[in-house]
Enzyme design. Structure first.
Site, mmCIF file in Angstrom:
data_model
loop_
_atom_site.group_PDB
_atom_site.id
_atom_site.type_symbol
_atom_site.label_atom_id
_atom_site.label_comp_id
_atom_site.label_asym_id
_atom_site.label_seq_id
_atom_site.Cartn_x
_atom_site.Cartn_y
_atom_site.Cartn_z
ATOM 1 N N ASP A 5 0.824 -1.211 0.000
ATOM 2 C CA ASP A 5 0.000 0.000 0.000
ATOM 3 C C ASP A 5 0.861 1.265 0.000
ATOM 4 O O ASP A 5 0.405 2.332 0.407
ATOM 5 C CB ASP A 5 -0.974 -0.008 1.187
ATOM 6 C CG ASP A 5 -0.247 -0.113 2.508
ATOM 7 O OD1 ASP A 5 0.989 -0.335 2.492
ATOM 8 O OD2 ASP A 5 -0.895 0.009 3.557
ATOM 9 N N HIS A 23 20.434 1.672 -20.358
ATOM 10 C CA HIS A 23 19.548 2.087 -19.262
ATOM 11 C C HIS A 23 19.996 1.494 -17.931
ATOM 12 O O HIS A 23 19.172 1.069 -17.119
ATOM 13 C CB HIS A 23 18.096 1.717 -19.573
ATOM 14 C CG HIS A 23 17.506 2.536 -20.673
ATOM 15 N ND1 HIS A 23 16.304 2.259 -21.277
ATOM 16 C CD2 HIS A 23 17.971 3.645 -21.303
ATOM 17 C CE1 HIS A 23 16.063 3.156 -22.226
ATOM 18 N NE2 HIS A 23 17.057 4.004 -22.261
ATOM 19 N N ASP A 66 24.710 9.793 -16.631
ATOM 20 C CA ASP A 66 23.587 10.406 -17.361
ATOM 21 C C ASP A 66 22.562 10.776 -16.301
ATOM 22 O O ASP A 66 21.889 9.899 -15.747
ATOM 23 C CB ASP A 66 23.020 9.396 -18.373
ATOM 24 C CG ASP A 66 21.893 9.981 -19.222
ATOM 25 O OD1 ASP A 66 21.350 11.041 -18.863
ATOM 26 O OD2 ASP A 66 21.555 9.349 -20.246
ATOM 27 N N ASP A 68 18.863 17.018 -18.864
ATOM 28 C CA ASP A 68 19.253 15.665 -19.298
ATOM 29 C C ASP A 68 20.682 15.760 -19.840
ATOM 30 O O ASP A 68 20.879 16.203 -20.973
ATOM 31 C CB ASP A 68 18.268 15.176 -20.361
ATOM 32 C CG ASP A 68 18.571 13.755 -20.821
ATOM 33 O OD1 ASP A 68 19.456 13.108 -20.236
ATOM 34 O OD2 ASP A 68 17.904 13.300 -21.774
ATOM 35 N N HIS A 87 21.676 3.795 -30.661
ATOM 36 C CA HIS A 87 20.524 4.658 -30.355
ATOM 37 C C HIS A 87 20.550 5.912 -31.223
ATOM 38 O O HIS A 87 21.519 6.165 -31.943
ATOM 39 C CB HIS A 87 20.488 5.015 -28.858
ATOM 40 C CG HIS A 87 21.694 5.755 -28.339
ATOM 41 N ND1 HIS A 87 21.915 7.098 -28.580
ATOM 42 C CD2 HIS A 87 22.745 5.340 -27.582
ATOM 43 C CE1 HIS A 87 23.029 7.476 -27.973
ATOM 44 N NE2 HIS A 87 23.567 6.426 -27.375
ATOM 45 N N HIS A 95 16.548 13.740 -28.629
ATOM 46 C CA HIS A 95 15.092 13.762 -28.507
ATOM 47 C C HIS A 95 14.680 15.147 -28.047
ATOM 48 O O HIS A 95 15.488 15.904 -27.491
ATOM 49 C CB HIS A 95 14.631 12.700 -27.497
ATOM 50 C CG HIS A 95 15.387 12.739 -26.192
ATOM 51 N ND1 HIS A 95 15.071 13.610 -25.178
ATOM 52 C CD2 HIS A 95 16.484 12.069 -25.751
ATOM 53 C CE1 HIS A 95 15.920 13.454 -24.176
ATOM 54 N NE2 HIS A 95 16.802 12.530 -24.502
ATOM 55 N N HIS A 105 11.798 12.735 -22.502
ATOM 56 C CA HIS A 105 11.616 12.439 -23.935
ATOM 57 C C HIS A 105 10.335 13.175 -24.301
ATOM 58 O O HIS A 105 9.244 12.632 -24.210
ATOM 59 C CB HIS A 105 11.507 10.936 -24.175
ATOM 60 C CG HIS A 105 12.801 10.220 -23.874
ATOM 61 N ND1 HIS A 105 12.928 8.867 -23.890
ATOM 62 C CD2 HIS A 105 14.035 10.706 -23.549
ATOM 63 C CE1 HIS A 105 14.188 8.529 -23.599
ATOM 64 N NE2 HIS A 105 14.868 9.631 -23.382
ATOM 65 N N GLU A 123 23.190 13.747 -28.192
ATOM 66 C CA GLU A 123 23.826 12.773 -27.312
ATOM 67 C C GLU A 123 24.378 11.554 -28.036
ATOM 68 O O GLU A 123 23.939 10.437 -27.804
ATOM 69 C CB GLU A 123 22.834 12.330 -26.234
ATOM 70 C CG GLU A 123 21.463 11.889 -26.734
ATOM 71 C CD GLU A 123 20.574 11.421 -25.574
ATOM 72 O OE1 GLU A 123 21.021 10.588 -24.787
ATOM 73 O OE2 GLU A 123 19.429 11.905 -25.474
ATOM 74 N N TYR A 169 29.699 2.377 -27.657
ATOM 75 C CA TYR A 169 29.591 1.367 -26.602
ATOM 76 C C TYR A 169 30.233 0.092 -27.112
ATOM 77 O O TYR A 169 29.685 -0.568 -28.004
ATOM 78 C CB TYR A 169 28.109 1.136 -26.263
ATOM 79 C CG TYR A 169 27.375 2.447 -26.064
ATOM 80 C CD1 TYR A 169 27.368 3.096 -24.831
ATOM 81 C CD2 TYR A 169 26.741 3.082 -27.150
ATOM 82 C CE1 TYR A 169 26.741 4.321 -24.669
ATOM 83 C CE2 TYR A 169 26.116 4.314 -26.992
ATOM 84 C CZ TYR A 169 26.116 4.924 -25.753
ATOM 85 O OH TYR A 169 25.504 6.140 -25.597
ATOM 86 N N ARG A 211 29.222 8.432 -23.713
ATOM 87 C CA ARG A 211 28.160 9.267 -24.294
ATOM 88 C C ARG A 211 28.396 10.684 -23.796
ATOM 89 O O ARG A 211 28.838 10.879 -22.652
ATOM 90 C CB ARG A 211 26.766 8.769 -23.880
ATOM 91 C CG ARG A 211 25.629 9.602 -24.427
ATOM 92 C CD ARG A 211 24.249 8.913 -24.333
ATOM 93 N NE ARG A 211 23.804 8.627 -22.986
ATOM 94 C CZ ARG A 211 23.831 7.436 -22.409
ATOM 95 N NH1 ARG A 211 24.299 6.387 -23.058
ATOM 96 N NH2 ARG A 211 23.402 7.272 -21.171
ATOM 97 N N GLU A 224 26.211 14.255 -23.732
ATOM 98 C CA GLU A 224 24.844 14.738 -23.992
ATOM 99 C C GLU A 224 24.653 16.150 -23.468
ATOM 100 O O GLU A 224 24.914 16.425 -22.287
ATOM 101 C CB GLU A 224 23.832 13.810 -23.300
ATOM 102 C CG GLU A 224 22.394 14.301 -23.393
ATOM 103 C CD GLU A 224 21.380 13.330 -22.797
ATOM 104 O OE1 GLU A 224 21.749 12.573 -21.869
ATOM 105 O OE2 GLU A 224 20.228 13.326 -23.266
HETATM 106 N N1 GLY Z 1 18.492 10.069 -19.900
HETATM 107 C C1 GLY Z 1 17.682 9.603 -20.937
HETATM 108 C C2 GLY Z 1 18.182 10.003 -22.247
HETATM 109 O O1 GLY Z 1 19.287 10.485 -22.355
HETATM 110 O O2 GLY Z 1 17.495 9.942 -23.209
HETATM 111 MN MN MN Z 2 18.595 12.207 -23.448
HETATM 112 MN MN MN Z 3 20.338 11.384 -20.793
#
Ligand code: GLY
Ligand code: MN
Ligand code: MN
Length: 448
Positions: free
Chosen positions: A45, A250, A267, A279, A358, A362, A369, A392, A396, A420, A422
Site C-alpha cells: 500500500d 539504461h 547520465d 538531461d 541509439h 530527442h 523524452h 547525445e 559502446y 556518451r 549529452e
Molecule cells: N536520460 C535519458 C536520455 O538520455 O534519453
Molecule cells: Mn537524453
Molecule cells: Mn540522458
C-alpha cells in the site's frame, strides 16, 4: 534556505490560462478530456512520489492526482474550463496532505466550474453533449476512458432524435503537443534553470568520483544537489555507470565499485518543481587519465557531438542532427579499424549498430523524452526557434551485440568502453544555445 519549494513565474495562473486559450482556439468545436495522472503503487500500500501527467500540468498547473480537465470550446465563455478534483476531506488530508478542493480549483486554478471527481461519471456526458467531436487520448487513462466511451455512446444512441452527436473521437495530442514542442521564453528560462542545476551536479560528481566508491555514492552526490537546489529530484533514473556498465544504455542499478582505469559515464538531470527537466551525460576517467583507446573514442564522440550541436539551427532537422553525428562516428571508427568499408555503405547497411545503437537525441521539456512529432509523413519536422532537443552521440564497445558479418572482430583492449556526451540545446533565431554548456566536456577537463 527555502521555506517551501519556490513558486516561479511559470506557475502563475495566467500562464496556464493563456495555454488553455490557445488550445481551445485550436480545438474547433471538439471538447477535450484531459486526465491527471493517478498515484502509482510502489509496493503493497505504498505509493511512488506523485508525478503529474505533463499534458494535464501544461494546461492546468494543478498538481494533484485523480483529477480531470474538460476544455469545452462549444460552451459559452465562462463555462469552457471545468475541473473535476478530489474533494476536500479532512480525514484524507491528514494522511495524504493538503488538497485544493473544488473551491481552490476555481479560485487558484481558474476553473470556470469545478466538481468532486466522484461526480465525473454522472456529469461527463452532459458536458460533452453539444461537442462536435471528443478529443481524448485513448489507451493511456484506463479509469477515465470507459466514461468517455460511455458518454460518446449515449450521444450516438440519442442522435436520431436529438440530432446531435460528436462525430468522432480525435486525438488531442497533435494540437497539444505542437504547442508543447515550441517553448515560450519563460519556458526556456525554466529549462535553463534545470540545465544549470544538472550541470552543477555533474561538476560535483566528477570532483568526488574516485576508485573504491560505489556508483551509487556518486549518484547520492548528484541527487543531493538536485534536492538542495529546490528541484523535485532526478528527472529519470540516474545512470552512474563505471566501465562496462556504461554499455548498458539504461543501467540504473548503480551498485558497482568504481575501478581505477575505467571510465565513468553519468547520465543524470533534475526535474524542477514545475517539471521542466535537464538531461546531461558526461564520461570521464575514474581518478586519473584516459588510456589511449579511451581517449581515441572520447575524442571521436566529442567531435561527433560538436558537429551535431553546430548543425542545430532553424530549418535543419533532428534527423539531420543524427545523420551529422553518425557520419563523424562512422568515419572515425573506420580510421580506428573498428569498422571496415565505405562510410556511405556502412551507414546505409547499419553496420555500425553494434557500436552505436541509439538515436542522437530527442525533444526535451516537461517530459524528458518530450512530446512532438519528429516527422510528419515523409517530411522531417524542421527545427524552429523555441524547440529544445538533446544531442547525445555515444559509442559502446562490448560483446553484447554480435559484430556484423564482414566487420572486424573487436580487440580486447577496446572492450568495456562506453562513452556518451549529452547536452540540451535550444534552437534560437539564428542558431542555437547550449543550455548545459557549464558542464565541462573538453578531454583535458575530464582528467585529474
Ligand atoms: N536520460 C535519458 C536520455 O538520455 O534519453
Ligand atoms: Mn537524453
Ligand atoms: Mn540522458
Amino acid at each position: 534556505m527555502f521555506t517551501s519549494l519556490p513558486l516561479d513565474a511559470l506557475s502563475q495562473p495566467a500562464v496556464f490560462a493563456e495555454r488553455r486559450a490557445r488550445f481551445l482556439a485550436q480545438l474547433g468545436s471538439a471538447a477535450a478530456v484531459v486526465p491527471a495522472a493517478p498515484l502509482a503503487v510502489h509496493h503493497a500500500d505504498c505509493e511512488w512520489p506523485f508525478r503529474q501527467n505533463s499534458d494535464f500540468w501544461y494546461l492546468t498547473g494543478f498538481d494533484e492526482p485523480d483529477a480531470v480537465a474538460l476544455l469545452l470550446p462549444q460552451r459559452p465563455a465562462g463555462e469552457q474550463f471545468v475541473l473535476f478534483v478530489p474533494a476536500k476531506e479532512p480525514s484524507a488530508e491528514v494522511w495524504q496532505g493538503f488538497r485544493w478542493g473544488t473551491e481552490g480549483a476555481v479560485e487558484r486554478f481558474g476553473a470556470d466550474l469545478a466538481h468532486p471527481i466522484e461526480e465525473l461519471p454522472q456529469r461527463l456526458a452532459d458536458y460533452l453533449k453539444d461537442a462536435e467531436g471528443i478529443a481524448f487520448r485513448v489507451g493511456k487513462h484506463p479509469k477515465v476512458e470507459p466514461l468517455v466511451l460511455q458518454a460518446w455512446a449515449a450521444q450516438l444512441d440519442r442522435a436520431p432524435r436529438s440530432g446531435k452527436a460528436a462525430l468522432g473521437l480525435v486525438a488531442p495530442c497533435p494540437l497539444l503537443h505542437e504547442l508543447r514542442l515550441r517553448k515560450t521564453p519563460e519556458e526556456l528560462l525554466r529549462l535553463r534553470e534545470a540545465a544549470r542545476i544538472s550541470a552543477e551536479a555533474h561538476e560535483l560528481a566528477r570532483q568526488v568520483a574516485r576508485p573504491g566508491l560505489l556508483e551509487r555514492q556518486v549518484q547520492a552526490v548528484i541527487e543531493q544537489h538536485f534536492l538542495e537546489q529546490g528541484a523535485r529530484g532526478p528527472a529519470y533514473g540516474s545512470i552512474v555507470a563505471g566501465g562496462d556498465n556504461a554499455c548498458v544504455l539504461h543501467y540504473t542499478a548503480n551498485t558497482a565499485v568504481l575501478r581505477e582505469g575505467d571510465l565513468l559515464l553519468i547520465d543524470a538531470g533534475c526535474s524542477l518543481s514545475d517539471y521542466y527537466n535537464g538531461d546531461i551525460t558526461r564520461t570521464f576517467p575514474i581518478g586519473g587519465s584516459f588510456s589511449g583507446e579511451q581517449r581515441a573514442l572520447y575524442d571521436l564522440v566529442l567531435a561527433a557531438q560538436a558537429a551535431a550541436v553546430a548543425a542545430v539551427r532553424p530549418g535543419f532537422t533532428a534527423e539531420g542532427v543524427h545523420d551529422t553525428a553518425l557520419r563523424v562516428l562512422v568515419t572515425g571508427l573506420v580510421e580506428l579499424g573498428l569498422l571496415a568499408g565505405e562510410v556511405d555503405a556502412l551507414i546505409e547497411q547499419g553496420a555500425y549498430r553494434h557500436l552505436y545503437m541509439h538515436r542522437t537525441g530527442h525533444w526535451l521539456g516537461l517530459d524528458v523524452h518530450d512530446v512532438g512529432a519528429y516527422r510528419l509523413g515523409e517530411h522531417h519536422v524542421e527545427l524552429e526557434p523555441g524547440m529544445v532537443l538533446t544531442v547525445e552521440p555515444g559509442l559502446y564497445v562490448s560483446d553484447r551485440l554480435a559484430v556484423p558479418e564482414g566487420q572486424p572482430a573487436i580487440a580486447e583492449r577496446w572492450k568495456g568502453i562506453g562513452i556518451r556526451i549529452e547536452d540540451d540545446v535550444a534552437v534560437s533565431e539564428h542558431g542555437h544555445e547550449v543550455l548545459t554548456a557549464s558542464a565541462l566536456k573538453a578531454a583535458a577537463a575530464m582528467e585529474r
